[in-house]
Each structure stands twice: as C-alpha cells, then as structure tokens.
Design a protein around this motif. Structure first.
Motif, PDB file in Angstrom:
ATOM      1  N   ASN A 127      55.995 -44.212  -5.003  1.00 48.86           N
ATOM      2  CA  ASN A 127      56.639 -43.182  -4.191  1.00 48.86           C
ATOM      3  C   ASN A 127      58.136 -43.268  -4.471  1.00 48.86           C
ATOM      4  N   ALA A 128      58.582 -42.507  -5.480  1.00 53.19           N
ATOM      5  CA  ALA A 128      59.960 -42.675  -5.958  1.00 53.19           C
ATOM      6  C   ALA A 128      60.630 -41.333  -6.188  1.00 53.19           C
ATOM      7  N   ILE A 129      61.907 -41.268  -5.829  1.00 50.54           N
ATOM      8  CA  ILE A 129      62.784 -40.156  -6.190  1.00 50.54           C
ATOM      9  C   ILE A 129      63.740 -40.680  -7.257  1.00 50.54           C
ATOM     10  N   ILE A 162      58.848 -47.673 -13.889  1.00 48.93           N
ATOM     11  CA  ILE A 162      59.018 -47.929 -12.452  1.00 48.93           C
ATOM     12  C   ILE A 162      57.644 -48.146 -11.819  1.00 48.93           C
ATOM     13  N   LYS A 163      57.482 -49.276 -11.145  1.00 49.48           N
ATOM     14  CA  LYS A 163      56.275 -49.526 -10.356  1.00 49.48           C
ATOM     15  C   LYS A 163      56.681 -50.250  -9.080  1.00 49.48           C
ATOM     16  N   VAL A 164      56.632 -49.525  -7.992  1.00 47.36           N
ATOM     17  CA  VAL A 164      57.035 -50.053  -6.695  1.00 47.36           C
ATOM     18  C   VAL A 164      55.969 -49.662  -5.667  1.00 47.36           C
ATOM     19  N   ARG A 171      56.515 -47.451   0.627  1.00 53.42           N
ATOM     20  CA  ARG A 171      57.947 -47.312   0.898  1.00 53.42           C
ATOM     21  C   ARG A 171      58.550 -46.366  -0.138  1.00 53.42           C
ATOM     22  N   LEU A 172      59.554 -45.668   0.266  1.00 52.70           N
ATOM     23  CA  LEU A 172      60.236 -44.721  -0.620  1.00 52.70           C
ATOM     24  C   LEU A 172      61.320 -45.458  -1.401  1.00 52.70           C
ATOM     25  N   THR A 173      61.336 -45.262  -2.712  1.00 55.37           N
ATOM     26  CA  THR A 173      62.356 -45.843  -3.577  1.00 55.37           C
ATOM     27  C   THR A 173      63.197 -44.719  -4.182  1.00 55.37           C
ATOM     28  N   VAL A 174      64.506 -44.823  -4.075  1.00 52.97           N
ATOM     29  CA  VAL A 174      65.419 -43.836  -4.650  1.00 52.97           C
ATOM     30  C   VAL A 174      66.214 -44.515  -5.759  1.00 52.97           C
ATOM     31  N   ILE A 175      66.175 -43.917  -6.940  1.00 48.48           N
ATOM     32  CA  ILE A 175      66.842 -44.495  -8.113  1.00 48.48           C
ATOM     33  C   ILE A 175      67.765 -43.446  -8.709  1.00 48.48           C
ATOM     34  N   ASP A 176      69.009 -43.831  -8.944  1.00 48.06           N
ATOM     35  CA  ASP A 176      69.997 -42.902  -9.501  1.00 48.06           C
ATOM     36  C   ASP A 176      70.844 -43.651 -10.527  1.00 48.06           C
ATOM     37  N   GLY A 177      70.933 -43.079 -11.742  1.00 46.65           N
ATOM     38  CA  GLY A 177      71.882 -43.594 -12.728  1.00 46.65           C
ATOM     39  C   GLY A 177      71.397 -44.742 -13.583  1.00 46.65           C
TER      40      GLY A 177
END
Length: 363
Positions: A299-301, A310-312, A316-322
C-alpha cells in the motif's frame, strides 16, 4: 522415451534466504513465503510445477531440520520419507549427494532433475517439454546436463555457461566453461557473443551416474552406502546422516562437480526464467509500473521516484518521494532502505552487524 515412473525430482529448500532480508528471515526464509501474494509459496509453486509431469511419489524435498515442520505444513501430501532434513546447514553438494544415494537405492533406473525452490518460470508448458527432453538425454548418456537460458540482459548477478561442441542432439552442447557472477562489462560480452547462457541452477542426470560422481568428491558418503547395503533402511540412513553430515564439506554442486567434470552438457531452454533470490533480480524479473518501479503487494504512494523495488506491509500506508534505484523493504521489526544495485553485498554486511549489535530477533 523414458518411462514416467523412472523420472524423479529433488527440490532444494534448505537455504536461509538472507539476500531478501528483512522479508526473508532465518526462521522463515523466502522459499516458505508467498512473496507476491499469489496464494502459494515459492516451495509450493515449485512442487506444483513438477507434479504436473513427475509422479508425486517421485518428488523429494531437501531442507534443514530447522524447516522440517514448515515443509510438512506447506506440502501435507508429501510422505515423511520424501523430506530429507539436514542436521546442519551445508551447501548444495552434500544435499545432492544424499539425494542421489537415496534415489538410486530406491530405483537404479531413475533419472533425476535437481532444482532450487525459489525460481520464476514464465512458460510452464515449454518448461515441461525441456525437462522431459533433458530426462530423455540423461537416461541414455552418463552425463550431467545443465539447463541454460539465453540472456535477455547483461545480468552480473547470475552465473553463466559457455556452450561448446554439439552433443549430437538438437539443443544440447558440451559445456566449455562456467563463470559465476561476472562484472557488467563481461556480462555484456557474454550476452553479445551468443555462446553464453544463464545458469539456472537446475541440472539433470541419471541417478546411478550422479551417485558415482558425488562419491568421488564426498568419500564420506560411501559410509552411508555401507550402512545401507543389502536391506535398504531409511531409518539407518537418517541416523547415519545425522551423525556424519556435520563433517561434510561446505561445497556447492557447481564448484564441486559441474566445473570439474569433463562430462557436463547444457540444454538450450526457452521457457523464460528468473532467479528470485535477491532484490535486484526480483526487480529485473517483475513487471514495472510508473517510473519503472516494482511495487510488490504494498500500500504505497510513490512520487518523483524511479527504478525502485518496494515491498512493505499492506496494513500501513507508505509514501515515497524522490528515490532513484533503491530497495525499500519492511517486515515485522525491520525497515531496510538501501541502494538496489549494491543490495546483496550491503545486506550481508548489515545482517552480520545487526546480529552482533541487536540480536537474533532482527535476522
């Protein structure tokens, strides 16, 4: 054609899976995980694949005593005497030696394929056809037959096999050389040459010849043959292995047998393949979304990011930027963020550090 009841399979499922840490843990490694949320673990998928064309009673699983209950739980139809549980972790040569010994005593006419439990096969119909072709070849030739895949990219994380002269059968060639994990430049040269193939880690032989080969490099295994001469007893064999296995060398089948034998061949295979043993190889093998990111059951943005795996946890929500070219992996009490290209070496380093500084509960 080979008789179907003479065809056997040994699935190697005893590894600790450390290169996929922290999702793969020592107490519950990758082969027992439904990594991509498809409803079956890596071990179960491998078993299912072979059970389509090899009698179920001819499939064996080699593992560690630490994982015996996991194998029984995930493969409940597998007979107890078809699970070969080692008392201590060793490399693949002792595992194959034990399996060859057991199978040749059960069926002197057996032909066997040895296969890891953590691979992705893209076309299972072609896979079945290639394996059956290989089993037919080894039933008629005392040889070791590897399964090679033509490279689709210059992958430095794989082993390579160079083909030599034809064996006189379509698609089968004498092996000229093995190279393990070349650097990027050599991998590109290998790919461009057309002579080199990815080493899938799967190989075939008739059980009698394989047993003879293994006895040459593991003479201690001959003691097992003496114990079990005459009336074959699984109990006697298991007791011998429990006592003697710790004295076996920590030796891979590639280094111990394949690279030293003059009687090794490669079968050109077309089923499509990927090793799922490391984060980098998973990134290369799986389809990518926006920004060439591989997001596995998470569950990732993800914004302004590319070339990541990405494997989380989904809860829970994971936010990744940059981020560019990273592994982001979380499981239970560990979050890992590291460069994708260096992930295998970095993970080895950090597992050792974490084990010393934080304890076994994190590895």
């Amino acid at each position: 054609m080979t008789q179907r009841n003479n065809n056997y399979c040994v699935i190697l499922a005893g590894g600790k899976g450390r290169r996929l840490w922290p999702v793969s843990r020592e107490r519950f490694p990758k082969q027992f995980i439904d990594f991509f949320n498809v409803g079956r673990t890596q071990l179960q998928q491998t078993f299912d694949r072979f059970a389509k064309f090899i009698p179920q009673e001819n499939i064996f699983v080699n593992t560690s005593e630490d994982y015996l209950e996991l194998v029984k739980e995930q493969l409940p139809k597998l007979a107890d005497d078809h699970i070969m549980a080692e008392p201590i972790h060793r490399n693949t040569a002792p595992s194959v030696a034990w399996a060859a010994h057991r199978i040749v005593h059960l069926n002197p006419n057996a032909n066997v394929i040895i296969a890891p439990s953590d691979q992705s096969i893209f076309n299972e119909d072609i896979f079945q056809r290639n394996v059956e072709e290989g089993l037919e070849f080894v039933s008629q030739h005392d040889s070791l037959l590897t399964m090679g895949i033509r490279p689709t990219r210059p992958e430095p994380c794989y082993g390579y096999i160079q083909e030599g002269e034809s064996a006189g059968m379509e698609g089968i060639f004498k092996v000229k050389a093995f190279t393990e994990k070349p650097d990027g430049n050599f991998a590109q040269l290998f790919m461009d040459s057309g002579e080199w193939y990815w080493n899938t880690g799967m190989f075939l032989s008739n059980a009698r010849y394989l047993n003879e080969c293994m006895s040459l490099i593991l003479p201690v295994a001959l003691g097992c043959q003496e114990v079990c001469r005459g009336n074959f007893s699984i109990e006697e064999e298991n007791a011998f292995i429990r006592e003697k296995f710790p004295s076996y060398p920590n030796l891979s089948i590639d280094y111990g047998i394949l690279e030293k034998s003059d009687n090794v061949y490669v079968l050109r295979c077309g089923f499509g393949w990927a090793d799922l043993g490391a984060w980098h190889s998973i990134y290369e093998a799986k389809s990518r979304g926006k920004g060439d990111n591989v997001i596995i059951d998470s569950n990732a943005i993800v914004e302004n990011s590319k070339n990541n795996v990405i494997k989380v946890p989904k809860n829970r929500l994971t936010v990744i930027d940059g981020l560019d070219g990273y592994v982001v992996a979380e499981h239970e009490n560990v979050l890992l963020i590291c460069r994708k290209e260096a992930s295998s070496n970095l993970i080895r380093k950090y597992i050792n550090e974490v084990q010393i500084k934080k304890g076994e509960g994190f590895v």
